[in-house]
Scaffold this motif. Sequence first.
Motif, PDB file in Angstrom:
ATOM      1  N   UNK A 327       0.854  -1.186   0.000  1.00 11.03           N
ATOM      2  CA  UNK A 327       0.000   0.000   0.000  1.00 11.03           C
ATOM      3  C   UNK A 327       0.888   1.233   0.000  1.00 11.03           C
ATOM      4  N   UNK A 328       0.765   2.034  -1.052  1.00  2.38           N
ATOM      5  CA  UNK A 328       1.517   3.274  -1.159  1.00  2.38           C
ATOM      6  C   UNK A 328       0.674   4.424  -0.601  1.00  2.38           C
ATOM      7  N   UNK A 329       1.340   5.324   0.123  1.00  2.00           N
ATOM      8  CA  UNK A 329       0.679   6.457   0.776  1.00  2.00           C
ATOM      9  C   UNK A 329      -0.426   5.967   1.708  1.00  2.00           C
ATOM     10  N   UNK A 330      -0.076   5.217   2.740  1.00  2.00           N
ATOM     11  CA  UNK A 330      -1.099   4.677   3.645  1.00  2.00           C
ATOM     12  C   UNK A 330      -1.808   5.752   4.461  1.00  2.00           C
ATOM     13  N   UNK A 331      -1.126   6.872   4.702  1.00  2.00           N
ATOM     14  CA  UNK A 331      -1.717   7.977   5.452  1.00  2.00           C
ATOM     15  C   UNK A 331      -1.684   9.226   4.590  1.00  2.00           C
ATOM     16  N   UNK A 332      -2.695  10.048   4.720  1.00  2.00           N
ATOM     17  CA  UNK A 332      -2.818  11.228   3.862  1.00  2.00           C
ATOM     18  C   UNK A 332      -1.614  12.154   3.992  1.00  2.00           C
ATOM     19  N   UNK A 333      -1.085  12.272   5.192  1.00  5.05           N
ATOM     20  CA  UNK A 333       0.054  13.170   5.389  1.00  5.05           C
ATOM     21  C   UNK A 333       1.403  12.528   5.136  1.00  5.05           C
ATOM     22  N   UNK A 334       1.427  11.262   4.681  1.00  5.73           N
ATOM     23  CA  UNK A 334       2.680  10.537   4.454  1.00  5.73           C
ATOM     24  C   UNK A 334       2.716  10.028   3.012  1.00  5.73           C
ATOM     25  N   UNK A 335       2.941  10.910   2.019  1.00  2.00           N
ATOM     26  CA  UNK A 335       2.810  10.528   0.607  1.00  2.00           C
ATOM     27  C   UNK A 335       3.848   9.529   0.125  1.00  2.00           C
ATOM     28  N   UNK A 339       3.264   0.394   3.229  1.00  2.00           N
ATOM     29  CA  UNK A 339       3.019  -0.766   4.080  1.00  2.00           C
ATOM     30  C   UNK A 339       3.077  -1.991   3.176  1.00  2.00           C
ATOM     31  N   UNK A 340       3.862  -2.998   3.563  1.00  2.00           N
ATOM     32  CA  UNK A 340       4.036  -4.179   2.719  1.00  2.00           C
ATOM     33  C   UNK A 340       3.819  -5.447   3.525  1.00  2.00           C
TER      34      UNK A 340
END
Length: 423
Positions: A327-335, A339-340
Amino acid sequence: MPSAIRITTPALLLALASTPALADGDLLQRSTLTGDWGGLRHQLEEDGVKITGDYSGETAYNAHGGLHRSARYSQNIKLGAQFDLSKLYGLENGGKIQLTINDRRGNSASEDLVGNRLPIQENYGGLYTRLTELSYERTLFTPALNIKLGYMAMGNDLGGLDSGILCNLMNAGFCGHPLNMSGGSGWANYPNAHLGARVKYDLSPSWQLRVAAFNVDPQSNGNSSRAWHLGPKHTTGTVVPVELVYKLQGQLPGEYKLGYYYDSSNVKRIDSDKEVAGRGGHYLLIDQAVWNDAGSPGRSLHAFGQYSAASEAASPFTKWYGAGVVLYKPLEGRPRDTVALGYGRAVPNPRSRQVLEDAAFNAGQPFPNIDNAEQLIELSYGYQATPWLNLRPDVQYIIEPGAFSGKDIDNALVFGLQVKASF
């Protein structure tokens, strides 16, 4: 190689960043740790010389099972220089020369703490300073045809996914090419390099054919006395990989690779004194986007898959299966975070298992009732702390660690931290 380039602690990297001549700009915003060197780095690249440097450090702690409770650390330093001959000498399509040097240090969590086959730290192995690449690359006749020749590692261009999705995980079973390629042929693991040539031809915007030929020289692999010798010590044959690549375009892009390789070397069969003429294998690699968040550009979910089969006559490691999601950019503030989650299954050759069973029987020792494969479950979070620094907490659960050694070893739970920095 002079020992001055050996870096035994990340603290030295921070010391480099604070050097007045290198500390131009904001440390947290610059693209590399050492910055632009007061404009010198940018000017060199404009003139045709690109300097690169990377550090990776991997610490792994075995918390349960395996052989011992303890931690191990390994590291890799890579220094590179690329020379654009078109810029340097005003040539039309002059091509590029790549020079790369690697230095590896540390200890293995797999060997010392767990006893498993798939290296928990992908940067462990070949603990010395070496020349990793001295190659020349250019297009030929048409922009669709690209050639590269010289001294280089096979995995730079073949056997792995171009997207780099697999290196969102720390175990070498994922990051790089399937390990049974090197276990059952003259295919060498990075940073082992050999003389060879590689050709890429674009059949269309989506399809590409890759063909290569590399010298097979087992005596030079992992041999520190051969670290700066481009010529082979003892050639046993040639390994020829052929790879068909498909790049799916669109809202949900994908990458698909179908490959075959053949090694002409003569080697002994497992459980026999007879030789087998030639070893081969095939593989399928997939990286496919399965979801994009229309409301948050850059957020997407990719699925990956790996299948590889090697020669049963001479490979102790016949099949590898891998699958997972990133999962790329799992959090809105962390572009730039990821998570793998990955699962892998490494299948030993039944002939190798029979050799171990026979040895135990002849020694009057019992052979443990173990599964027929080593399995790996791995979860990681890639935290992009700055543009040049990535921190990756990692958890690996290793099932049947003794599947390849024929030993009864408890399943292991390993906690890790990978640190990557570009300087």
